[in-house]
Enzyme design. Structure first.
Site, PDB file in Angstrom:
ATOM      1  CE1 TYR A 165      -3.988   2.438   0.508  1.00  0.00           C
ATOM      2  CE2 TYR A 165      -2.545   3.545   2.203  1.00  0.00           C
ATOM      3  CZ  TYR A 165      -3.714   3.193   1.263  1.00  0.00           C
ATOM      4  OH  TYR A 165      -4.585   4.330   1.172  1.00  0.00           O
ATOM      5  CE  LYS A 169      -3.452   5.288  -1.906  1.00  0.00           C
ATOM      6  NZ  LYS A 169      -4.593   5.772  -2.792  1.00  0.00           N
TER       7      LYS A 169
END
Ligand code: NAP
Length: 239
Positions: A165, A169
């Site tokens: 994750y 990002k």
């Protein structure tokens, strides 16, 4: 061709995305709910309609890239341009984790959706954004994508070790930097916007409501002299 400003919000059937769509519609923007599932997308259109707000639905699945190209063809036919693209759709996977233990399948899934899917939607929509007088791209990012905060033992994000994750990002932030540079001679701006810690299905907990978390992305979608930046409600976030 209609004259009003047109926005596509991905992952707009629930959570922060639905709130971004609602607030943009309230601001007079013609909103297109992008969702991967037709039933969930049309249900979101109905939610907004019950509040007196008009929105359209188009299928945009970040796992099915031709869906973005098909959506672009529809937007071109109906509007001729796209003023605002909010790249909101994203996933978290509970099999993600620290680099030594994260499931590789989970990391791949998260990177595929959050980064590659978003890049592909952006590429599909770019010709339409170029037709708008002042295109705006908002990449819904996270402080977890900040390399600086990931490496700062004093940061509250330091202990949040999700290699998939966080990397997705960070990669999204790189898209913001490189695309803003690529488009520097155009009126299109590109920013990474962090909504804060919002209680949604993705987190299961959070400090902010989706309504509160949507405010900053909406602010940058509507205005924004800012370009090529990583921002959140209380200012700039370090890359
Ligand atoms: P959410 O309630 O789980 O909503 C995620 C949205 O993304 C849903 O509409 C979901 O659709 C959609 N989505 C997932 N996979 C997709 C795919 N392959 N193609 C198209 N749409 C897809 O989560 P949220 O918290 O609102 O998250 C929205 C964005 O904010 C994400 O990018 C997330 O990383 C970011 N963010 C959230 C927080 C937070 O605290 N919540 C903090 C920082 C950043 P389905 O309903 O079909 O699954």
């Amino acid at each position: 061709m209609r004259k009003e400003r047109v926005a596509l919000v991905t992952g707009a059937n629930k959570g922060i995305g639905l709130e971004i769509a609602r607030q943009l519609a309230q601001a007079g923007i013609h909103v297109i709910i992008g969702a991967r599932d037709e039933g969930r997308g049309r249900a979101a259109v109905d939610v907004l309609a019950a509040q007196g707000l008009v929105a359209d639905y188009l299928r945009v699945d970040l796992d099915d890239l031709p869906s973005a190209e098909a959506a672009a063809i529809r937007i071109k036919a109906e509007h001729g341009k796209l003023d605002i693209l909010v790249n909101n759709a994203g996933i978290f996977d509970f099999a993600d984790g620290p680099p030594g233990a994260a499931s590789i399948d989970a990391v791949r899934r998260v990177m595929e959706v959050n980064f590659i899917g978003t890049l592909a939607v952006t590429q599909a929509m770019l010709p339409l954004l170029r037709q708008a007088p002042a295109g705006r791209i908002v990449n819904v990012s996270s402080s977890l994508g900040s390399l600086t905060l990931n490496g700062d033992p004093a940061s509250i994000y330091y202990s949040q070790r999700f290699i998939g994750y966080n990397a997705s990002k960070a990669a999204l932030n790189l898209l913001t930097i490189q695309l803003a540079e690529e488009l520097r001679d155009t009126p299109i701006t590109v920013n990474s916007v962090s909504p804060g810690f919002v209680k949604t299905d993705l987190t299961g907990r959070g400090i902010l409501t989706p309504e509160e978390g949507a405010k900053c992305p909406v602010q940058y979608a509507l205005a924004g002299e800012e370009n090529g930046s990583f921002v959140e409600a209380d200012g700039k976030t370090p890359w």
